[in-house]
Design an enzyme around this catalytic site. Sequence first.
Site, PDB file in Angstrom:
ATOM      1  CG  HIS A   9      -2.027  -1.034   1.129  1.00  0.00           C
ATOM      2  ND1 HIS A   9      -2.444  -1.610  -0.043  1.00  0.00           N
ATOM      3  CD2 HIS A   9      -2.808  -1.588   2.118  1.00  0.00           C
ATOM      4  CE1 HIS A   9      -3.421  -2.464   0.215  1.00  0.00           C
ATOM      5  NE2 HIS A   9      -3.661  -2.484   1.500  1.00  0.00           N
ATOM      6  CD  GLU A  11      -8.122  -3.341  -0.375  1.00  0.00           C
ATOM      7  OE1 GLU A  11      -6.996  -3.134  -0.855  1.00  0.00           O
ATOM      8  OE2 GLU A  11      -8.298  -4.070   0.608  1.00  0.00           O
ATOM      9  CG  HIS A  49      -7.772  -0.067   2.337  1.00  0.00           C
ATOM     10  ND1 HIS A  49      -8.478  -0.705   3.331  1.00  0.00           N
ATOM     11  CD2 HIS A  49      -6.773  -0.910   1.985  1.00  0.00           C
ATOM     12  CE1 HIS A  49      -7.903  -1.872   3.584  1.00  0.00           C
ATOM     13  NE2 HIS A  49      -6.868  -2.021   2.777  1.00  0.00           N
TER      14      HIS A  49
END
Length: 345
Positions: free
Chosen positions: A103, A308, A173
């Site tokens: 991420h 996601e 997210h």
Amino acid sequence: MRISEWGTTPSGETVHRLVLGSAPGAVLHVLTLGATVHRLEVEAGGPRRNIALGHRDPADYLGSSDYIGGTIGRYANRIAGGRTTLDGDELTLGAHDRGNHLHGGPDGFDRRVWEVADAGEDHAVLRLVSPDGDQGFPGTVRAQVTFTVTGHAVGVELEATTDAPTLVNLTSHAYFNLDGDGAGTIDEHRLTVPAERYTPVDATGIPLGDHAPVAGTAFDFRRPAAIGPRVRRDEEQIVLARGIDHNYVVDGEGWRTAAVLESPAAGTRLILRSDQPGLQVYTGNFLDGSRRTAQGGLYRQGDGIALEPQLHPDSPNRPEWPSAVLRPGETYRCRLEWELSAIGR
Ligand code: BGC
């Protein structure tokens, strides 16, 4: 649109909150910290309630590794060992998740205060400049996220440009609980994911090899199925991830339905549409009671689900999968939409 000061980060930056839309339609609260979906109020079959998970203050967001509601960049999901090559150059990227990049690295886009470039009653445009070398990625990247509320739907458009070849894979997210944030787990929610294949991973979340059929596994959501029984199946892939934390190869191409989430109890349905090849489904497996909710309670395993849209994990090391490479002159785009409705309507 209403904009107000919401808090201050531990390093002294002011965080604003933007409120988009109006009742009886969806009302979305976005924070400039992380371009974060902080709250989403809807009716859609049930009483008016907040269906997006969120923390109480900036320090809670920055102290968490749950990415609650954040805009993820430069690269959503994992890159094995934080290493890859781009045009023959070795890249060493921030790797803070069991030795892998996750991420965007330890200081990803979800931890930055974004600038408000434009805002109206029902939309907001937030921008972030990520400097050359940020978390090990080359090139200066200019990222933009546009949130638009239309009736009972929320659109999210993620864009980026660069001044040197780099890797980009942005996503939202947001975590949802259609019964309402703090109303318990998503065990009874029914999920549909129109995908024949998913991506099995090793114990650190890195793809094992190629995609595999969902048929005959806990990952088969081609027909609506309750989540709770699936994340309790004694199957190796479920055990490794403590539930579902896997990427699906969404059937088809272009703008299409990527998932449908329903709460029979609330009478509410969420349709996720996106233009991305992959969908990470994460059933909140590592929410462990150590982080506060916006109400001051604690998040525990399964209190929300993140859906996601994105490229497939470790795609920079998988040349056969859709590419994350962004070059000068190109514009990266990822679109997604959450549409809320009453079940049966
Ligand atoms: C990842 C999980 C991670 C979660 C929150 C998800 O997108 O796939 O492995 O634990 O984000 O950090």
